[in-house]
Write an enzyme that holds these catalytic residues in place. Structure first.
Site, mmCIF file in Angstrom:
data_model
loop_
_atom_site.group_PDB
_atom_site.id
_atom_site.type_symbol
_atom_site.label_atom_id
_atom_site.label_comp_id
_atom_site.label_asym_id
_atom_site.label_seq_id
_atom_site.Cartn_x
_atom_site.Cartn_y
_atom_site.Cartn_z
ATOM 1 C CE1 TYR A 1 12.973 26.914 61.271
ATOM 2 C CE2 TYR A 1 12.203 24.728 60.664
ATOM 3 C CZ TYR A 1 12.050 26.102 60.634
ATOM 4 O OH TYR A 1 10.968 26.654 59.975
ATOM 5 N N GLY B 1 16.638 12.517 44.700
ATOM 6 C CA GLY B 1 15.507 13.324 44.242
ATOM 7 C C GLY B 1 14.156 12.681 44.477
ATOM 8 N NE ARG C 1 11.144 18.588 52.447
ATOM 9 C CZ ARG C 1 11.877 17.485 52.621
ATOM 10 N NH1 ARG C 1 11.417 16.313 52.222
ATOM 11 N NH2 ARG C 1 13.072 17.568 53.205
ATOM 12 C CD GLN D 1 6.849 9.095 53.978
ATOM 13 O OE1 GLN D 1 6.355 8.710 52.936
ATOM 14 N NE2 GLN D 1 6.720 8.445 55.112
HETATM 15 P P1 NAD Z 1 12.532 34.099 56.337
HETATM 16 O O1 NAD Z 1 13.886 33.621 56.696
HETATM 17 O O2 NAD Z 1 12.348 34.831 55.041
HETATM 18 O O3 NAD Z 1 11.934 35.028 57.483
HETATM 19 C C1 NAD Z 1 12.324 34.981 58.822
HETATM 20 C C2 NAD Z 1 12.470 36.411 59.319
HETATM 21 O O4 NAD Z 1 12.816 36.389 60.710
HETATM 22 C C3 NAD Z 1 13.579 37.183 58.604
HETATM 23 O O5 NAD Z 1 13.116 38.455 58.224
HETATM 24 C C4 NAD Z 1 14.685 37.273 59.658
HETATM 25 O O6 NAD Z 1 15.525 38.388 59.472
HETATM 26 C C5 NAD Z 1 13.869 37.326 60.926
HETATM 27 N N1 NAD Z 1 14.601 36.897 62.129
HETATM 28 C C6 NAD Z 1 15.389 35.802 62.290
HETATM 29 N N2 NAD Z 1 15.875 35.748 63.543
HETATM 30 C C7 NAD Z 1 15.371 36.840 64.201
HETATM 31 C C8 NAD Z 1 15.530 37.351 65.512
HETATM 32 N N3 NAD Z 1 16.286 36.720 66.421
HETATM 33 N N4 NAD Z 1 14.887 38.501 65.837
HETATM 34 C C9 NAD Z 1 14.128 39.158 64.919
HETATM 35 N N5 NAD Z 1 13.961 38.718 63.661
HETATM 36 C C10 NAD Z 1 14.574 37.578 63.310
HETATM 37 O O7 NAD Z 1 11.583 32.821 56.382
HETATM 38 P P2 NAD Z 1 10.009 32.659 56.100
HETATM 39 O O8 NAD Z 1 9.854 31.590 55.117
HETATM 40 O O9 NAD Z 1 9.381 33.970 55.873
HETATM 41 O O10 NAD Z 1 9.537 32.063 57.511
HETATM 42 C C11 NAD Z 1 8.823 32.822 58.449
HETATM 43 C C12 NAD Z 1 8.431 31.934 59.610
HETATM 44 O O11 NAD Z 1 7.595 30.870 59.163
HETATM 45 C C13 NAD Z 1 9.621 31.284 60.323
HETATM 46 O O12 NAD Z 1 9.385 31.272 61.705
HETATM 47 C C14 NAD Z 1 9.615 29.881 59.789
HETATM 48 O O13 NAD Z 1 10.164 28.973 60.710
HETATM 49 C C15 NAD Z 1 8.134 29.636 59.556
HETATM 50 N N6 NAD Z 1 7.924 28.622 58.540
HETATM 51 C C16 NAD Z 1 8.121 28.914 57.222
HETATM 52 C C17 NAD Z 1 7.964 27.906 56.269
HETATM 53 C C18 NAD Z 1 8.147 28.157 54.792
HETATM 54 O O14 NAD Z 1 8.139 27.213 54.040
HETATM 55 N N7 NAD Z 1 8.291 29.380 54.332
HETATM 56 C C19 NAD Z 1 7.614 26.618 56.675
HETATM 57 C C20 NAD Z 1 7.460 26.370 58.032
HETATM 58 C C21 NAD Z 1 7.596 27.373 58.960
HETATM 59 N N1 UDP Z 2 16.998 20.325 47.917
HETATM 60 C C1 UDP Z 2 17.614 19.964 46.735
HETATM 61 N N2 UDP Z 2 18.379 20.891 46.096
HETATM 62 C C2 UDP Z 2 18.527 22.156 46.544
HETATM 63 C C3 UDP Z 2 17.878 22.535 47.742
HETATM 64 C C4 UDP Z 2 17.126 21.583 48.411
HETATM 65 O O1 UDP Z 2 17.495 18.826 46.275
HETATM 66 O O2 UDP Z 2 19.222 22.951 45.881
HETATM 67 C C5 UDP Z 2 16.146 19.323 48.611
HETATM 68 C C6 UDP Z 2 16.440 19.157 50.088
HETATM 69 O O3 UDP Z 2 17.475 18.216 50.288
HETATM 70 C C7 UDP Z 2 15.099 18.664 50.601
HETATM 71 C C8 UDP Z 2 14.071 19.380 49.702
HETATM 72 O O4 UDP Z 2 14.806 19.769 48.541
HETATM 73 O O5 UDP Z 2 14.962 17.282 50.412
HETATM 74 C C9 UDP Z 2 13.460 20.601 50.361
HETATM 75 O O6 UDP Z 2 14.505 21.397 50.851
HETATM 76 P P1 UDP Z 2 14.282 22.839 51.497
HETATM 77 O O7 UDP Z 2 15.594 23.280 52.018
HETATM 78 O O8 UDP Z 2 13.568 23.719 50.542
HETATM 79 O O9 UDP Z 2 13.231 22.598 52.672
HETATM 80 P P2 UDP Z 2 13.099 21.508 53.847
HETATM 81 O O10 UDP Z 2 14.120 20.439 53.693
HETATM 82 O O11 UDP Z 2 13.280 22.280 55.087
HETATM 83 O O12 UDP Z 2 11.736 20.976 53.645
#
Ligand code: NAD
Ligand code: UDP
Ligand code: UDP
Length: 326
Positions: A158, A220, A224, A289
């Site tokens: 990722y 914990g 974030r 963090q």
């Molecule tokens: P999500 O998993 O709900 O949405 C991702 C979407 O992309 C899904 O509908 C999935 O089916 C589609 N997808 C995955 N692989 C694909 C492919 N190869 N071709 C076509 N579609 C595909 O997640 P989200 O939270 O809605 O995230 C959307 C975007 O924002 C992502 O790119 C994610 O990396 C980015 N993002 C989200 C967050 C967050 O906290 N929500 C944070 C940072 C970045």
């Molecule tokens: N986390 C947790 N319990 C859960 C899911 C996530 O303690 O059931 C923690 C995880 O280890 C991380 C934080 O919560 O430290 C945020 O996790 P998330 O998967 O939401 O997002 P990301 O790590 O990608 O920021």
């Protein structure tokens, strides 16, 4: 090119044909709603890996909405004015399920969509991530920080996929003058997260509402900073609307920082749950963090988040209560 479709809605907005990849996901489906509402014509592309038709069912049949099942790792030939590239699973549980596909989605997906933007002269916005900073040594994180990322760990598919996508965006901009916008999104939550999505907010809310144990990974004390979806979308749309000279990268998120433990306690308090906290091993490379420095977003977009964590959680809890029929 401008879309020739009739504008049945808005005299204020110049109607554009907008491609949203990942449009049936959590953020993507909200973005479809937003852009339909202001009068644009939406092509929602998704392979339904983590997204679902359910998220956009209410839009199916709308004259300005089209849904296409397609995987962005394959070429796509359509005519559009703007592209939001959101396709990529965002939850560690899902992006680690098929890590090779995750990297392909970020990298091959970026190449195909940048190729499309180059041919059509469309503006293209990349949904990048705070994960490009890895496990950061600088706090809060500003866009000038290059990050501390493990290239060979379980999160690398990722993190490095998204980093390579950023590189491609900037090279298409330098080499081919493609109009790019790179937004680095920090943890965002809200209604339409999938109950089994695996991310911390949805996990804790579902566990609390069902009276199940709340699973804290590690002690914990990792932090974030959580942004409510409505705020994030305001920023994303404003980023697309910046002048062509603005490329980003730009941090988008809420600087209100909390520990995972505090998040659990807040959710327990709002839901009045009797769930217990249980501790599970901390996953490898889990950042300790995270908090965005949003000075750039404040000055370039005139934007700052408005929804507090408590308010956003309450709205999200209401959604899950209905969805889980509790
Ligand atoms: P999500 O998993 O709900 O949405 C991702 C979407 O992309 C899904 O509908 C999935 O089916 C589609 N997808 C995955 N692989 C694909 C492919 N190869 N071709 C076509 N579609 C595909 O997640 P989200 O939270 O809605 O995230 C959307 C975007 O924002 C992502 O790119 C994610 O990396 C980015 N993002 C989200 C967050 C967050 O906290 N929500 C944070 C940072 C970045
Ligand atoms: N986390 C947790 N319990 C859960 C899911 C996530 O303690 O059931 C923690 C995880 O280890 C991380 C934080 O919560 O430290 C945020 O996790 P998330 O998967 O939401 O997002 P990301 O790590 O990608 O920021
Ligand atoms: N591409 C696409 N749709 C288009 C134009 C290009 O999917 O409308 C894909 C195509 O598969 C190509 C990639 O984008 O391989 C990169 O395009 P670019 O023009 O940069 O490279 P080239 O075609 O020279 O490989």
């Amino acid at each position: 090119m401008r879309s020739s479709f009739a504008n049945d809605q808005s005299e204020r907005t110049v109607q554009k044909k907008v491609l949203i990849t990942g449009g049936a996901g959590f953020l993507g489906s909200h973005l479809c709603d937003r852009l339909i509402e202001v009068g644009h014509d939406i092509l929602c592309v998704d392979n339904f890996f983590t997204g679902s038709k359910e998220n956009v069912r209410h839009l199916i049949g709308h004259p300005r909405f089209e849904l296409l099942r397609h995987d962005v790792t394959f070429p796509l030939y359509v005519e559009v004015d703007e592209i939001y590239n959101l396709a990529c699973p965002a939850s560690p549980k899902h992006y680690q399920y098929d890590p090779v596909q995750t990297t392909k989605t970020s990298v091959h997906g970026a190449i195909n969509l940048l190729g499309l933007a180059k041919r059509t002269q469309a503006k293209i916005l990349q949904a990048s991530t705070s994960e490009v900073y890895g496990d950061p040594e600088i706090h809060p994180q500003s866009e000038t920080y290059w990050g501390k990322v493990n290239p060979v760990g379980i999160r690398s598919c990722y993190d490095e996929g998204k980093r390579c996508a950023e590189t491609l965006f900037f090279d298409y901009w330098r080499q081919h003058e493609v109009k790019i916008k790179v937004s680095r999104i920090f943890n965002t939550y809200g209604p339409r997260m999938h109950p089994n999505d695996g991310r911390v907010v949805s996990n804790f809310i579902v566990q609390a509402l069902l009276g199940n144990d709340i699973t804290i990974y590690g002690d914990g004390n990792q932090s974030r900073s959580f942004c409510f979806v409505d705020d994030l979308l305001d920023a994303l749309v404003r980023t697309m609307e910046t002048s062509d000279s603005f490329t980003g990268p730009i941090n988008l998120g809420n600087p209100e920082e909390t520990t995972v433990l505090k998040l659990a306690e807040t959710i327990i308090q709002i839901t009045q749950s009797r769930s217990r906290l249980v501790y599970r091993p901390k996953p490898d490379d889990d950042p300790r963090q995270r908090k965005p420095d949003i000075s750039r977003a404040r000055s370039v977009l005139g934007w700052a988040p408005k929804v507090s964590l408590e308010e956003g959680l309450s709205r999200t809890i209401d959604y899950f209560r209905k969805r889980l029929v509790i």
